[in-house]
Design an enzyme around this catalytic site. Structure first.
Site, mmCIF file in Angstrom:
data_model
loop_
_atom_site.group_PDB
_atom_site.id
_atom_site.type_symbol
_atom_site.label_atom_id
_atom_site.label_comp_id
_atom_site.label_asym_id
_atom_site.label_seq_id
_atom_site.Cartn_x
_atom_site.Cartn_y
_atom_site.Cartn_z
ATOM 1 C CB SER A 1 -23.919 -32.082 12.360
ATOM 2 O OG SER A 1 -23.019 -32.684 11.462
ATOM 3 C CG HIS B 1 -27.202 -31.574 15.348
ATOM 4 N ND1 HIS B 1 -26.544 -30.904 16.357
ATOM 5 C CD2 HIS B 1 -26.309 -32.457 14.840
ATOM 6 C CE1 HIS B 1 -25.304 -31.329 16.428
ATOM 7 N NE2 HIS B 1 -25.131 -32.281 15.522
ATOM 8 C CE LYS C 1 -25.135 -34.738 18.175
ATOM 9 N NZ LYS C 1 -23.727 -34.785 18.586
HETATM 10 C C1 LIG Z 1 -25.999 -35.647 12.575
HETATM 11 C C2 LIG Z 1 -25.405 -36.441 13.690
HETATM 12 N N1 LIG Z 1 -25.784 -37.732 13.855
HETATM 13 C C3 LIG Z 1 -25.290 -38.481 14.856
HETATM 14 C C4 LIG Z 1 -24.362 -37.975 15.735
HETATM 15 C C5 LIG Z 1 -23.815 -38.857 16.815
HETATM 16 O O1 LIG Z 1 -24.398 -38.554 18.033
HETATM 17 P P1 LIG Z 1 -23.638 -38.875 19.413
HETATM 18 O O2 LIG Z 1 -22.781 -37.692 19.713
HETATM 19 O O3 LIG Z 1 -24.764 -39.073 20.377
HETATM 20 O O4 LIG Z 1 -22.845 -40.106 19.200
HETATM 21 C C6 LIG Z 1 -23.943 -36.653 15.610
HETATM 22 C C7 LIG Z 1 -22.952 -36.095 16.582
HETATM 23 O O5 LIG Z 1 -21.893 -35.702 16.292
HETATM 24 C C8 LIG Z 1 -24.461 -35.866 14.566
HETATM 25 O O6 LIG Z 1 -24.066 -34.607 14.406
#
Ligand SMILES: Cc1ncc(COP(=O)(O)O)c(C=O)c1O
Length: 393
Positions: free
Chosen positions: A182, A210, A241
């Site tokens: 991310s 992502h 997202k």
């Molecule tokens: C790689 C990754 N996994 C999981 C999440 C968590 O997702 P959510 O925003 O739906 O809680 C994020 C978000 O920040 C992320 O970047």
């Protein structure tokens, strides 16, 4: 007068300020669109995970509105009591077809999906083999599980192999990687790690937060992108997202999903999504299947913007996705650059420790399908001017 038992927090906050790590929240005053108003200023928004522009797509908005009118605003309970609605089941079935798996369970967020799943599937006797840049929700799930956590350097498959090799043959173990990282925008070594997991009898898990809506056929993720169907036991995705709404999901075998229905703590102990969220997610899946132009436009914009930043001489790391970091080093420089860009109408949030390593502070940019070329050219011209002024390029 009672002494404030939280007074030590002032010192912590002062320390953040001294390190340039203290950030004021920017407040959005318009729709979360590619051009948006934050803090009374209209800016080109390069800081949203709204890859496809679906947060404001009329079909999602209408679906949410209709769901509110028909079913109200809340589900009223956790899934295991009375909070499972017919549309929750429909979304899980649609996602299972989309991901080519037997079954899917939806969580309140991607964070809850990762943390809840890792903590449920692993116990204190197990071993988690995890990329050093995996998301915080995986790390928190790992800690909650009390399993031993063995971290391998970023994308270092040989190091992961060495860890697996040293474990006893009968050891229960899991290999976990993000599909897209991310903060760097590079791809996990999904096929190579899946091969290792097969060789050493480990569970294979990919966090595709992502990649959902970005990679693979119709945005179905990195498992499809790398043609690894059937080789990843646990796939996590988000609905927050590119899908434009809120939520996370786990895709896998029927047994895995039934187990999570009984053991994943966010599923058991936190109220399910309201109808508007679920209806909008269903509409988003329709769009992924019928309006391929959004993903095409996302990639067209990504190529244009990434090449522009690189031509200007910025360090964009190893990105292979619409997430393009502009790595500047010091957190204070990143914060200064982000503020200067914002003053001139470009919002690229600075990211520092602990989200990234102390010496790798950056501005994290993400283009959306809904940016125009003029938006992106304006952003590039502004990066050029500010980057030169601050001596970054
Ligand atoms: C790689 C990754 N996994 C999981 C999440 C968590 O997702 P959510 O925003 O739906 O809680 C994020 C978000 O920040 C992320 O970047």
């Amino acid at each position: 007068m009672r002494k404030d038992p939280l007074s030590f927090l002032s010192a912590e906050l002062d320390s953040l300020k001294q390190q340039g790590l203290y950030r004021r929240l920017r407040v959005l005053e318009s729709e979360p669109a590619a051009r948006a108003t934050f803090d009374h200023k209209s800016v080109v928004n390069l800081s949203s995970n709204n890859y496809l522009g679906l947060t404001t797509h009329p079909k999602l908005v209408n679906a949410a509105r209709e769901a509110v009118e028909k079913y109200g605003v809340g589900s009223g309970a956790v899934r295991t009591i009375s909070g499972t609605m017919a549309m929750h089941m429909e979304l899980e079935q649609r996602l299972a077809t989309f991901k080519h798996v037997e079954s899917v369970v939806v969580f309140q967020s991607g964070f809850a999906a990762n943390a809840g799943t890792v903590a449920a599937v692993l116990t204190k006797d197990d071993v988690i083999v995890s990329d050093e840049l995996n998301h915080a929700s995986i790390i928190d799930g790992a800690r909650l599980s009390k399993a031993a956590i063995k971290v391998f350097p970023h994308k270092d498959v040989d190091a992961a192999r060495q860890i697996l090799k040293e474990l006893p043959a009968g050891q229960k173990k899991i290999v976990i990687t993000d599909g897209v990282f991310s903060m760097d925008g590079d791809l996990g070594r999904v096929p190579e790690l899946a091969a290792l997991a097969e060789e050493y009898g480990a569970i294979m898990m990919v966090d595709d937060a992502h990649a959902s809506g970005v990679f693979g056929k119709n945005g179905s993720g990195t498992v499809d992108h790398f043609n690894c169907h059937g080789r990843v036991d646990i796939q996590v995705g988000t609905l927050s997202k590119a899908i434009g709404v809120l939520g996370g999901y786990v895709a896998g075998s029927r047994n895995l999903i039934e187990f999570l229905y009984h053991r994943a703590r966010p599923f058991l102990f936190s109220t399910s999504h309201p109808p508007a969220v679920t209806a909008a997610c269903l509409a988003a899946l329709d769009i992924l299947e019928t309006e391929p132009q959004w993903i095409e436009k996302l990639w067209d914009n990504t190529r244009f913007f990434k090449a522009g930043l690189q031509t200007l001489g910025f360090n964009t790391g190893m990105s292979e996705s619409p997430i393009t970091p502009v790595i500047v080093g010091e957190a204070a420089t990143a914060a200064k650059m982000s503020d200067a860009l914002f003053d001139r109408g470009v919002f690229a949030q600075s990211i520092g420790f602990p989200t990234v390593a102390r010496d790798k502070a950056r501005l994290r940019t993400i283009v959306a399908a809904t940016h125009t070329k003029e938006d992106l050219q304006y952003a590039l011209d502004t990066f050029d001017a500010v980057g030169r002024e601050l001596g970054v390029i």
